[in-house]
Design a protein around this motif. Structure first.
Motif, PDB file in Angstrom:
ATOM      1  N   PRO A  65     -15.155 -19.576  10.509  1.00  0.00           N
ATOM      2  CA  PRO A  65     -16.073 -18.442  10.663  1.00  0.00           C
ATOM      3  C   PRO A  65     -16.425 -17.753   9.348  1.00  0.00           C
ATOM      4  N   GLU A  68     -18.987 -19.833   7.832  1.00  0.00           N
ATOM      5  CA  GLU A  68     -20.031 -20.226   8.776  1.00  0.00           C
ATOM      6  C   GLU A  68     -20.238 -21.743   8.772  1.00  0.00           C
ATOM      7  N   ALA A 338     -25.448 -23.842   8.972  1.00  0.00           N
ATOM      8  CA  ALA A 338     -24.144 -24.439   9.217  1.00  0.00           C
ATOM      9  C   ALA A 338     -24.236 -25.940   9.023  1.00  0.00           C
TER      10      ALA A 338
END
Length: 340
Positions: A65, A68, A338
């Protein structure tokens, strides 16, 4: 290519050398890890620790996270045969861990490499095990012997058991959870669905680390020929520094291991030496180490994507995203899609 030479690079990152940390301190610290959740054979309500079998094939997706990033992988595991294979990013990078080869086993890695003179050239690397650090097959799942049953919970529409483990070393307190479905037949292996690590720093009083793995297509069957690395190839040693070889050869290990001190953490000490870092307080040291950890994960994940450039850590590695943006005139603040 020796470590420290300039590689082809993304304009947003400038490479400089990275080597390892003073391992002694971390190993001593890890030796005093406090296991806050201990398990026995029947932790709660007669539930036994889930067993995934000695052989399996499973697909997964690693999520970072902070960066990303999402990175797919695929694992073939054969404990009795002392071998495993892990493919990253749909086979862009392939690793073979053969535990019964030679005296202490070996890891073979096939990966595209980009340098000043080559773009996505396929290279063959080998890492031999030693008496102190033998090569063993790498599992796709954490070892659950120190986990305990926490609760039942729905995950992605499936009623799952949640198994939990908490570790603490220094200021690092990590909570690991694995969501699994118990098989209908007693002789069938458990099926994994989701694994998550949430890190909390007691000095910073913040949740400063997190990653997840989603599993799919779990099967207790594998084909024996998938474990054989390509033959008739010239395998070379991994590039320097040697302290980073383990992360290059076996990236998944740091994510499914439940040790609060990873190989990435151990590299921070030498980074401080190389760039003569002296932080003003213990709190700043913890913050900088955390930024470094996220940078290192990002660099290695991107370098497994088979891109037309190669990334390396630099003197920005212990800086926050905001600091990097200011230092580079905003180059590091541009939103990137991403990568899978």
């Amino acid at each position: 290519m020796r470590w420290g030479q300039t590689k082809a690079y993304n304009p947003s990152l400038v490479e400089v050398s990275l080597v390892s940390l003073d391992c002694t301190m971390w190993r001593l610290l890890a030796g005093f890890v406090l296991l806050l959740c201990a398990a026995d054979a029947t932790p709660v309500g007669g539930r036994t620790v889930p067993d995934f079998g000695k052989m399996y094939h499973v697909k997964g997706e690693l999520s970072l996270p902070h960066s990303e990033l999402k990175e797919p992988f695929e694992v073939w595991y054969d404990l009795e045969g002392s071998r495993s294979r892990i493919d990253y990013r749909n086979g862009t990078v392939r690793t073979f861990l053969i535990g019964n080869e030679s005296d202490y086993g070996a890891i073979y890695k096939i990966t595209p490499v980009t340098t000043q003179t080559e773009i996505q050239a396929i290279k063959y690397f080998q890492l031999k095990g030693t008496e102190e650090d033998p090569i063993r097959p790498q599992a796709a799942l954490p070892d659950l012997q120190d986990f305990e049953f926490e609760k039942m919970e729905d995950y992605a529409g499936v009623q799952c058991e949640v198994w939990k483990k908490v570790t603490q070393a220094g200021h690092k307190k990590n909570t690991y959870r694995l969501w699994i479905k118990r098989p209908e037949g007693k002789d069938s292996p458990a099926v994994p669905y989701h694994f998550e690590m949430v890190g909390f720093n007691t000095l910073l009083e913040s949740h400063n680390d997190n990653y997840m793995i989603d599993y799919s297509d779990f099967s207790s069957q594998t084909e024996s020929d998938v474990f054989t690395p390509p033959g008739e190839m010239t395998y070379e040693e991994f590039p320097d520094p040697p302290e980073e070889h383990q992360i290059l050869a076996n990236p998944l290990q740091d994510y499914v291991s439940t040790s609060p001190v990873s190989h990435a953490h151990r590299l921070f000490g030498r980074f401080k030496e190389d760039f003569e870092r002296q932080y003003e307080s213990e709190k700043e040291h913890e913050e900088r180490e955390n930024y470094f950890l996220h940078t290192l994960r990002y660099v290695h994940s991107m370098n497994r994507a088979g891109l037309t450039y190669s990334l390396g850590t630099n003197n920005f590695a212990d800086r926050s995203k905001a600091e990097k943006a200011r230092m580079t005139g905003g180059l590091l603040n541009k939103k990137k899609p991403a990568t899978k």
